[in-house]
Design an enzyme around this catalytic site. Structure first.
Site, PDB file in Angstrom:
ATOM      1  N   CYS A 127       0.825  -1.201   0.000  1.00 27.38           N
ATOM      2  CA  CYS A 127       0.000   0.000   0.000  1.00 27.38           C
ATOM      3  C   CYS A 127       0.869   1.265   0.000  1.00 27.38           C
ATOM      4  O   CYS A 127       1.837   1.368   0.755  1.00 27.38           O
ATOM      5  CB  CYS A 127      -0.933   0.100   1.197  1.00 27.38           C
ATOM      6  SG  CYS A 127      -2.103  -1.234   1.275  1.00 27.38           S
ATOM      7  N   ARG A 132       4.136  -0.155  -4.684  1.00 29.07           N
ATOM      8  CA  ARG A 132       3.834  -0.662  -3.343  1.00 29.07           C
ATOM      9  C   ARG A 132       2.555  -1.495  -3.297  1.00 29.07           C
ATOM     10  O   ARG A 132       2.252  -2.138  -2.299  1.00 29.07           O
ATOM     11  CB  ARG A 132       3.712   0.494  -2.361  1.00 29.07           C
ATOM     12  CG  ARG A 132       4.990   1.284  -2.209  1.00 29.07           C
ATOM     13  CD  ARG A 132       4.830   2.369  -1.183  1.00 29.07           C
ATOM     14  NE  ARG A 132       4.606   1.810   0.131  1.00 29.07           N
ATOM     15  CZ  ARG A 132       5.553   1.461   0.982  1.00 29.07           C
ATOM     16  NH1 ARG A 132       6.807   1.624   0.654  1.00 29.07           N
ATOM     17  NH2 ARG A 132       5.254   0.957   2.154  1.00 29.07           N
ATOM     18  N   TRP A 138      -2.442  -2.867  -1.653  1.00 24.82           N
ATOM     19  CA  TRP A 138      -2.022  -4.255  -1.723  1.00 24.82           C
ATOM     20  C   TRP A 138      -2.867  -4.938  -0.654  1.00 24.82           C
ATOM     21  O   TRP A 138      -2.676  -4.716   0.546  1.00 24.82           O
ATOM     22  CB  TRP A 138      -0.537  -4.375  -1.403  1.00 24.82           C
ATOM     23  CG  TRP A 138       0.024  -5.751  -1.584  1.00 24.82           C
ATOM     24  CD1 TRP A 138       0.443  -6.325  -2.753  1.00 24.82           C
ATOM     25  CD2 TRP A 138       0.228  -6.735  -0.558  1.00 24.82           C
ATOM     26  NE1 TRP A 138       0.882  -7.597  -2.518  1.00 24.82           N
ATOM     27  CE2 TRP A 138       0.769  -7.881  -1.188  1.00 24.82           C
ATOM     28  CE3 TRP A 138       0.002  -6.772   0.810  1.00 24.82           C
ATOM     29  CZ2 TRP A 138       1.090  -9.039  -0.493  1.00 24.82           C
ATOM     30  CZ3 TRP A 138       0.321  -7.923   1.521  1.00 24.82           C
ATOM     31  CH2 TRP A 138       0.866  -9.036   0.861  1.00 24.82           C
ATOM     32  N   ASN A 191      -1.887   2.197   5.571  1.00 26.00           N
ATOM     33  CA  ASN A 191      -1.002   1.103   5.187  1.00 26.00           C
ATOM     34  C   ASN A 191      -0.625   0.388   6.473  1.00 26.00           C
ATOM     35  O   ASN A 191      -0.150   1.024   7.413  1.00 26.00           O
ATOM     36  CB  ASN A 191       0.247   1.672   4.494  1.00 26.00           C
ATOM     37  CG  ASN A 191       1.336   0.631   4.328  1.00 26.00           C
ATOM     38  OD1 ASN A 191       1.060  -0.544   4.161  1.00 26.00           O
ATOM     39  ND2 ASN A 191       2.589   1.064   4.372  1.00 26.00           N
ATOM     40  N   GLY A 192      -0.869  -0.923   6.519  1.00 26.66           N
ATOM     41  CA  GLY A 192      -0.561  -1.684   7.731  1.00 26.66           C
ATOM     42  C   GLY A 192      -1.690  -2.632   8.041  1.00 26.66           C
ATOM     43  O   GLY A 192      -2.540  -2.895   7.191  1.00 26.66           O
ATOM     44  N   GLU A 249      18.617 -16.949  -6.884  1.00 28.12           N
ATOM     45  CA  GLU A 249      18.210 -15.610  -7.311  1.00 28.12           C
ATOM     46  C   GLU A 249      17.679 -15.631  -8.748  1.00 28.12           C
ATOM     47  O   GLU A 249      16.679 -14.973  -9.059  1.00 28.12           O
ATOM     48  CB  GLU A 249      19.414 -14.651  -7.166  1.00 28.12           C
ATOM     49  CG  GLU A 249      19.189 -13.223  -7.624  1.00 28.12           C
ATOM     50  CD  GLU A 249      18.068 -12.481  -6.893  1.00 28.12           C
ATOM     51  OE1 GLU A 249      17.518 -12.999  -5.907  1.00 28.12           O
ATOM     52  OE2 GLU A 249      17.717 -11.385  -7.355  1.00 28.12           O
ATOM     53  N   LYS A 292      13.909 -14.502  -9.741  1.00 25.44           N
ATOM     54  CA  LYS A 292      13.604 -13.446 -10.727  1.00 25.44           C
ATOM     55  C   LYS A 292      12.603 -13.963 -11.747  1.00 25.44           C
ATOM     56  O   LYS A 292      11.641 -13.278 -12.081  1.00 25.44           O
ATOM     57  CB  LYS A 292      14.865 -12.962 -11.467  1.00 25.44           C
ATOM     58  CG  LYS A 292      15.843 -12.122 -10.690  1.00 25.44           C
ATOM     59  CD  LYS A 292      15.362 -10.735 -10.345  1.00 25.44           C
ATOM     60  CE  LYS A 292      14.653 -10.683  -9.024  1.00 25.44           C
ATOM     61  NZ  LYS A 292      15.359 -10.386  -7.835  1.00 25.44           N
ATOM     62  N   GLU A 302       9.068 -14.413 -10.167  1.00 23.71           N
ATOM     63  CA  GLU A 302       8.284 -13.240  -9.795  1.00 23.71           C
ATOM     64  C   GLU A 302       7.844 -12.407 -10.977  1.00 23.71           C
ATOM     65  O   GLU A 302       6.765 -11.847 -10.950  1.00 23.71           O
ATOM     66  CB  GLU A 302       8.931 -12.401  -8.689  1.00 23.71           C
ATOM     67  CG  GLU A 302      10.276 -11.873  -8.898  1.00 23.71           C
ATOM     68  CD  GLU A 302      10.771 -11.019  -7.714  1.00 23.71           C
ATOM     69  OE1 GLU A 302       9.998 -10.637  -6.831  1.00 23.71           O
ATOM     70  OE2 GLU A 302      11.969 -10.736  -7.712  1.00 23.71           O
ATOM     71  N   HIS A 305      19.495 -35.787  -5.620  1.00 19.71           N
ATOM     72  CA  HIS A 305      18.760 -36.272  -4.445  1.00 19.71           C
ATOM     73  C   HIS A 305      17.264 -35.964  -4.559  1.00 19.71           C
ATOM     74  O   HIS A 305      16.565 -35.937  -3.549  1.00 19.71           O
ATOM     75  CB  HIS A 305      19.349 -35.647  -3.179  1.00 19.71           C
ATOM     76  CG  HIS A 305      20.788 -36.008  -2.977  1.00 19.71           C
ATOM     77  ND1 HIS A 305      21.193 -37.245  -2.532  1.00 19.71           N
ATOM     78  CD2 HIS A 305      21.923 -35.310  -3.231  1.00 19.71           C
ATOM     79  CE1 HIS A 305      22.520 -37.286  -2.475  1.00 19.71           C
ATOM     80  NE2 HIS A 305      22.987 -36.114  -2.909  1.00 19.71           N
ATOM     81  N   LYS A 313       6.556  -3.978  -3.606  1.00 13.95           N
ATOM     82  CA  LYS A 313       7.985  -3.693  -3.507  1.00 13.95           C
ATOM     83  C   LYS A 313       8.523  -3.874  -2.097  1.00 13.95           C
ATOM     84  O   LYS A 313       9.546  -4.495  -1.896  1.00 13.95           O
ATOM     85  CB  LYS A 313       8.248  -2.265  -4.001  1.00 13.95           C
ATOM     86  CG  LYS A 313       9.709  -1.857  -3.966  1.00 13.95           C
ATOM     87  CD  LYS A 313      10.517  -2.624  -4.979  1.00 13.95           C
ATOM     88  CE  LYS A 313      11.979  -2.301  -4.928  1.00 13.95           C
ATOM     89  NZ  LYS A 313      12.749  -3.368  -5.586  1.00 13.95           N
TER      90      LYS A 313
HETATM   91  O1  M6R Z   1      13.524  -4.227   0.779  1.00 18.12           O
HETATM   92  P1  M6R Z   1      14.122  -5.567   1.116  1.00 18.12           P
HETATM   93  O2  M6R Z   1      15.425  -5.806   0.468  1.00 18.12           O
HETATM   94  O3  M6R Z   1      14.155  -5.829   2.594  1.00 18.12           O
HETATM   95  O4  M6R Z   1      13.095  -6.614   0.498  1.00 18.12           O
HETATM   96  C1  M6R Z   1      13.250  -7.988   0.679  1.00 18.12           C
HETATM   97  C2  M6R Z   1      12.383  -8.768  -0.275  1.00 18.12           C
HETATM   98  O5  M6R Z   1      11.027  -8.462  -0.076  1.00 18.12           O
HETATM   99  C3  M6R Z   1      12.746  -8.485  -1.738  1.00 18.12           C
HETATM  100  O6  M6R Z   1      14.088  -8.755  -2.008  1.00 18.12           O
HETATM  101  C4  M6R Z   1      11.873  -9.334  -2.688  1.00 18.12           C
HETATM  102  O7  M6R Z   1      12.194 -10.688  -2.548  1.00 18.12           O
HETATM  103  C5  M6R Z   1      12.065  -8.854  -4.120  1.00 18.12           C
HETATM  104  N1  M6R Z   1      10.801  -8.739  -4.760  1.00 18.12           N
HETATM  105  C6  M6R Z   1      12.907  -9.759  -4.929  1.00 18.12           C
HETATM  106  O8  M6R Z   1      13.047  -9.332  -6.242  1.00 18.12           O
END
Ligand code: M6R
Length: 609
Positions: free
Chosen positions: A2, A27, A74, A100-101, A481, A485, A488, A504, A604
Site C-alpha cells: 500500500c 507498493r 495491496w 497502510n498496515g 536468485e 527473478k 516473480e 537427491h 515492492k
Molecule cells: O527491501 P528488502 O530488500 O528488505 O526486500 C526484501 C524482499 O522483499 C525483496 O528482495 C523481494 O524478494 C524482491 N521482490 C525480490 O526481487
C-alpha cells in the site's frame, strides 16, 4: 504494501496527488483511490485495477480541492474490490482515511462500534479507524485521531482529512513507513520518498508513535501523549529523474542497466587503490571489529540471497563464522546471541517488517546491528548501530536487481575491511581485491551490451512452464536468485538448487522439455563437478543453458546454450553471473505480455509480517 500520499496546499491538488501516487504504485496495485475536500464536502473516486486503467475510468483530476489524499492498495484484509479500496469514510462522510498496515484488533473494535450504531461499508481492517475517530470526534481532528490511535493494535501509517477542519492533514505512523515533505506553501505525506521527490527534497521522517498536523504553512509533530516533538529536516540527494523510466520501457530494464553506476556509486570514496575506508561507518558500532567472533545475517528474498553470498565471502576471507537467517524465522526462534556476535541486516527498502523485527530481537539480546540498506532515513537504517548505504538510487521495479549487486559490493568491501582488521589479508592481496571490484562495472557493461543473445534465448523459452537453476559454492545463491527473478516477473515455475543436490530429488523432473540453467564458471573448485552435474542432466534429455566464462570452449561442447560473462576473481563471479539471469527473466516476462514492474500479488516493500 500500500502506498499513501496526501497534500495540503493553496492550489488544487488532484493532479499532483495522481502524479505522486503513480510513483508509489510499486507498493501495491490491487486498487487505487483518491479523496479531496472542496466546499466542505468529501469527494472520493476509487476502483480496482492499476492506476492507469482506473484513471481512464474515473478521471481523478476532476476532483476539486486544495487538500486530499490518494492510496494504492495491496490487499491484506478484505478482497480486491471497489468497496475495499481506500480511502474509507465514517458514517456521515466527514472523515476520510488512507492506511497502510494491519489493525490487529479490528474485529473487537468493529463489534464495539457496530453496537453504537456505526455502519460499515467495507471488509477492511482500516475502516474501524474512521469510525473510531467519528465516535469520539471533539471538533479537534488531531486530538481525536491521537486518542483513536491509542486504541489500535497492529501497524499503521495513516493520513486523515476531515470536512470540519479542511485545512489540516493528519498523519501518523507505527511500524509502517511514512515521511513528511515540506514544500512552498504546501506540505505532503508519503509512504516513500520517490512519491514526492519532484516537489521537495526536504523531508521529515516520522517515527513510530508520532502524529503530525500539516497545514499549508506548517508541520507540527507530537507523540501519542500529545507532547510536541522537535524534528530534524533532512535534505535528500536523490534527483527526481532517478525515479523515472528515462526512456526505458520498464523500470526493471532501467535498473538492470544502471548496475555499473549503482556499483561505482556504492564504492564511492569507500576505497582507495590500496585500502578500504569503512572505519567511520563501522567503528562507532563495532569499535573492536577485529575481535568479532560470529556474524548473523538477517534478510528476506533477494537480500537474503545477497546474505548467502556474503556468508561465503566473510567466512573465506575474514574467517568469521557466519550464519544467514530468514528474518521472518530468526525472530520466532530463540536465537542465541553470544558475546562478540554482530548482526548484519540486509535490505533494499529498509522497511521490510520481518527484517525490522529481526534486528529488534537481536538488539534486545545485546547484539550490535550493522545494516546494509538502500533507502536513507528508513526504519532499519535508523534503528541500526551502524549503516552502510548502498548508493543504488531509487529502485522502483518490484524485482530487486541493482540493489542486489550493490549489496554484494558492500558486503565484499566489508569483508575485506574485516579481513584486514583481523590481519588476514596482506597488503598486496588487498590491492588485488580492490582492483578486482573496480573491474566489475565495466564487465557488467560488457554483458549488458551483448544482451541480444539473452533476448534470443528468452524467445526460445518463454512458452515453457518450468525451469531448474543449478549452481555450486558461491554461485548456488545465484541459482536461487535467477529462479526467484523468473518466478516473480514471468510466473514460470522455477527452482534453484545446489547442483549436486539435484540427484537427491529434482533429477526426477528432468526430461527433454526442462530447461536447466547452470552457473558453470570455470574455476579450480567446483567446475569439474558442475560439468558432471551437467552430464547427468544431459543423460536424461534436459536442455542445458550454461552461464560460463568467456572463451570456455569446453563447456560449449557439453551444453545446448552458453551465455558468457567476463572473468574476475571467483568470489566476485556472482556479481556477473546474475546479470544474464536478470535479463533472461525480464525478456521472458515481456515476451509473455506481462508487466515486469508490477508482478501480480507482489509489492515492492513488504511492510507487514
Ligand atoms: O527491501 P528488502 O530488500 O528488505 O526486500 C526484501 C524482499 O522483499 C525483496 O528482495 C523481494 O524478494 C524482491 N521482490 C525480490 O526481487
Amino acid at each position: 504494501m500500500c502506498g499513501i500520499v496526501g497534500i495540503v496546499s493553496e492550489r488544487e491538488v488532484s493532479s499532483t496527488l495522481l502524479d505522486a501516487i503513480k510513483r508509489l504504485e510499486y507498493r501495491g496495485y490491487d486498487s487505487v483511490g483518491m479523496v479531496c475536500i472542496a466546499d466542505g464536502v468529501l469527494s472520493t473516486k476509487k476502483d480496482i485495477g492499476k492506476i492507469e486503467e482506473v484513471e481512464k475510468k474515473v478521471n481523478f483530476t476532476a476532483l476539486k480541492g486544495t487538500i486530499g489524499m490518494a492510496h494504492s492498495r495491496w490487499a491484506t484484509h478484505g478482497g480486491v474490490s471497489k468497496r475495499n479500496a481506500h480511502p474509507h469514510e465514517d458514517c456521515n462522510g466527514n472523515i476520510s482515511l488512507v492506511h497502510n498496515g494491519i489493525i490487529e484488533n479490528h474485529n473487537e473494535l468493529k463489534a464495539e462500534l457496530q453496537k453504537k450504531g456505526h455502519h460499515f461499508t467495507s471488509d477492511t481492517d482500516t475502516e474501524v479507524i474512521a469510525h473510531l475517530i467519528e465516535e469520539n470526534f471533539t471538533g479537534d481532528i488531531l486530538e481525536t485521531t491521537r486518542k483513536a490511535l491509542c486504541r489500535l493494535e497492529g501497524s499503521y501509517a495513516i493520513g486523515v482529512i476531515c470536512t470540519k477542519k479542511d485545512d489540516e492533514l493528519i498523519a501518523a505512523r507505527k511500524e509502517s513507513p511514512l515521511v513528511i515533505g515540506l514544500g512552498e506553501r504546501e506540505n505532503y505525506i508519503a509512504s516513500d520518498i520517490p512519491a514526492i521527490l519532484p516537489f521537495t527534497k526536504k523531508i521529515i521522517f516520522l517515527e513510530n508513535g508520532e502524529i503530525a498536523r500539516l497545514t499549508k504553512e506548517k508541520v507540527e509533530v507530537f507523540d501519542l501523549k500529545g507532547n510536541p516533538v522537535t524534528k530534524t529536516i533532512e535534505t535528500i540527494d536523490w534527483g527526481a529523474k532517478q525515479a523515472e523510466k528515462q526512456g526505458y520501457p520498464h523500470f526493471m530494464l532501467k535498473e538492470i542497466s544502471e548496475q555499473p553506476t549503482a556499483i561505482s556509486d556504492t564504492i564511492g570514496d569507500r576505497m582507495t587503490e590500496h585500502d578500504i575506508l569503512l572505519d567511520e561507518e563501522i567503528q562507532k558500532a563495532i569499535p573492536n571489529a577485529a575481535g568479532l567472533k560470529r556474524l548473523i545475517v538477517v534478510a528476506c528474498g533477494t537480500s537474503w540471497h545477497a546474505g548467502l553470498i556474503g556468508e561465503f565471502m566473510l567466512e573465506e576471507l575474514a574467517k568469521i563464522p557466519t550464519e544467514v537467517e530468514y528474518a521472518s524465522e530468526f525472530r520466532y526462534r530463540d536465537p542465541i546471541i553470544t558475546e562478540g556476535t554482530a548482526v548484519i541486516a540486509v535490505s533494499q527498502s529498509g522497511e521490510t517488517a520481518d527484517t525490522i523485527a529481526a534486528i529488534r530481537e537481536a538488539k534486545k539480546k545485546g547484539a550490535k546491528v550493522i545494516s546494509i540498506v538502500n533507502v536513507e532515513g528508513s526504519t532499519i537504517a535508523r534503528e541500526s548501530d551502524a549503516v552502510l548505504f548502498t548508493h543504488a538510487g531509487p529502485e522502483i521495479g518490484v524485482a530487486s536487481t541493482k540493489a542486489f549487486t550493490a549489496q554484494l559490493t558492500l558486503i565484499y568491501l566489508l569483508t575485506i575491511y574485516l579481513a584486514k582488521k583481523r590481519g588476514l589479508l596482506p597488503q598486496p592481496q588487498i590491492s588485488n581485491r580492490i582492483r578486482d571490484i573496480r573491474k566489475i562495472p565495466h564487465q557488467i557493461q560488457e554483458i549488458l551490451e551483448n544482451q541480444d543473445s539473452i533476448k534470443r534465448l528468452a524467445e526460445l523459452f518463454f512458452r515453457h512452464t518450468n525451469a531448474l537453476y543449478l549452481g555450486r559454492g558461491i554461485n548456488y545463491p545465484i541459482a536461487l536468485e535467477g529462479a526467484l527473478k523468473l518466478k516473480e516477473v514471468s510466473y514460470l515455475h522455477a527452482e534453484g538448487y545446489p547442483a549436486a543436490e539435484m540427484k537427491h530429488g529434482p533429477i526426477a523432473l528432468i526430461d527433454n522439455k526442462m530447461p536447466v540453467v547452470v552457473i558453470a564458471t570455470k574455476d579450480n573448485r567446483t567446475y569439474t563437478k558442475v560439468l558432471s552435474n551437467i552430464a547427468e542432466v544431459k543423460a536424461r534429455g534436459g536442455i542445458v543453458i550454461a552461464i560460463a566464462l568467456k572463451g570456455d570452449k569446453e563447456i560449449e561442447e557439453k551444453v545446448d546454450f552458453v551465455l558468457s560473462i567476463p572473468e574476475n576473481s571467483y568470489i566476485l563471479t556472482p556479481l556477473l553471473a546474475v546479470i544474464p539471469l536478470q535479463l533472461f527473466a525480464y525478456y521472458v516476462s515481456v515476451l509473455k505480455g506481462k508487466d515486469p514492474d508490477k508482478p501480480v500479488n507482489l509489492a515492492k516493500s513488504v511492510t507487514v509480517e
